[in-house]
Scaffold this active site. Structure first.
Site, PDB file in Angstrom:
ATOM      1  N   HIS A  48      20.981 -29.443 -16.956  1.00 25.56           N
ATOM      2  CA  HIS A  48      20.047 -29.141 -17.784  1.00 25.56           C
ATOM      3  C   HIS A  48      20.062 -29.515 -19.121  1.00 25.56           C
ATOM      4  O   HIS A  48      21.351 -29.769 -19.683  1.00 25.56           O
ATOM      5  CB  HIS A  48      20.154 -27.451 -17.597  1.00 25.56           C
ATOM      6  CG  HIS A  48      19.672 -27.147 -16.205  1.00 25.56           C
ATOM      7  ND1 HIS A  48      19.133 -25.635 -16.087  1.00 25.56           N
ATOM      8  CD2 HIS A  48      19.742 -27.702 -14.875  1.00 25.56           C
ATOM      9  CE1 HIS A  48      18.947 -25.458 -14.614  1.00 25.56           C
ATOM     10  NE2 HIS A  48      19.252 -26.556 -14.170  1.00 25.56           N
ATOM     11  N   GLU A  50      20.186 -27.809 -21.804  1.00 24.96           N
ATOM     12  CA  GLU A  50      21.209 -26.932 -22.626  1.00 24.96           C
ATOM     13  C   GLU A  50      22.526 -27.436 -22.449  1.00 24.96           C
ATOM     14  O   GLU A  50      23.493 -27.437 -23.309  1.00 24.96           O
ATOM     15  CB  GLU A  50      21.007 -25.617 -22.483  1.00 24.96           C
ATOM     16  CG  GLU A  50      19.602 -24.983 -22.699  1.00 24.96           C
ATOM     17  CD  GLU A  50      18.813 -24.958 -21.430  1.00 24.96           C
ATOM     18  OE1 GLU A  50      17.713 -23.876 -21.407  1.00 24.96           O
ATOM     19  OE2 GLU A  50      18.863 -26.056 -20.523  1.00 24.96           O
ATOM     20  N   CYS A  78      17.901 -20.498 -18.323  1.00 22.83           N
ATOM     21  CA  CYS A  78      18.216 -20.103 -17.038  1.00 22.83           C
ATOM     22  C   CYS A  78      19.482 -19.294 -17.158  1.00 22.83           C
ATOM     23  O   CYS A  78      20.177 -19.259 -18.145  1.00 22.83           O
ATOM     24  CB  CYS A  78      18.022 -21.038 -15.837  1.00 22.83           C
ATOM     25  SG  CYS A  78      19.464 -22.183 -15.927  1.00 22.83           S
ATOM     26  N   CYS A  81      22.415 -21.679 -17.781  1.00 23.59           N
ATOM     27  CA  CYS A  81      22.381 -22.078 -19.147  1.00 23.59           C
ATOM     28  C   CYS A  81      22.915 -20.845 -20.099  1.00 23.59           C
ATOM     29  O   CYS A  81      23.614 -21.224 -21.270  1.00 23.59           O
ATOM     30  CB  CYS A  81      21.184 -22.720 -19.610  1.00 23.59           C
ATOM     31  SG  CYS A  81      20.947 -24.078 -18.800  1.00 23.59           S
TER      32      CYS A  81
END
Length: 143
Positions: A48, A50, A78, A81
């Site tokens: 992801h 991040e 999410c 993260c």
């Protein structure tokens, strides 16, 4: 946030969900690292935006603690993260669009500000929210 939006556009060009992130140094003016979703490109479910940006920032600093740093991301983090933000000791999270289906920084869950955890970054939401949301809406509409 404009830099994070540019990263999000790079993700979309690679066929991934357009989310981009930037890690700023404690002084708030130096970009330590950038990242965008790379799950499709790498086959890595943890890639992801991040997480990619946090890993790069830690490598740039030479340590895992990102104390004093700010993470700017186009979409609310999410749970994975959010956990990475807590574990990396980021001081501040700035995000654009809310994620009502999977957000963990205030909408569906609030992992980053859970009082049971040892670190709770400041959260600033809604920065360029319409632009961030539009990029995601267009991506999914085209699919």
């Amino acid at each position: 946030m404009r830099l994070a939006l540019a990263e999000a556009e790079r993700a979309a060009l690679g066929g991934d969900v357009p989310v981009g992130a930037v890690v700023l140094s404690p002084d708030g003016t130096t970009v330590l690292a950038t990242g965008h979703n790379e799950r499709e490109a790498t086959g890595d479910p943890t890639a992801h935006a991040e997480v990619v940006a946090i890993r790069r920032a830690a490598a740039e600093l030479g340590e895992w603690r990102l104390t004093g740093c700010t993470l700017v991301v186009t979409l609310e983090p999410c749970t994975m993260c959010a956990g990475a933000l807590v574990q990396s000791r980021v001081d501040r999270v700035v995000y654009g669009a809310r994620d009502e289906k999977a957000g963990a920084a205030g909408s569906l869950w609030d992992v980053v500000r859970d009082r049971r955890l040892n670190h709770r970054p400041e959260v600033i939401e809604g920065v360029l929210a319409a632009e961030c949301a539009q990029l995601l809406t267009e991506f999914f509409r085209d699919r």
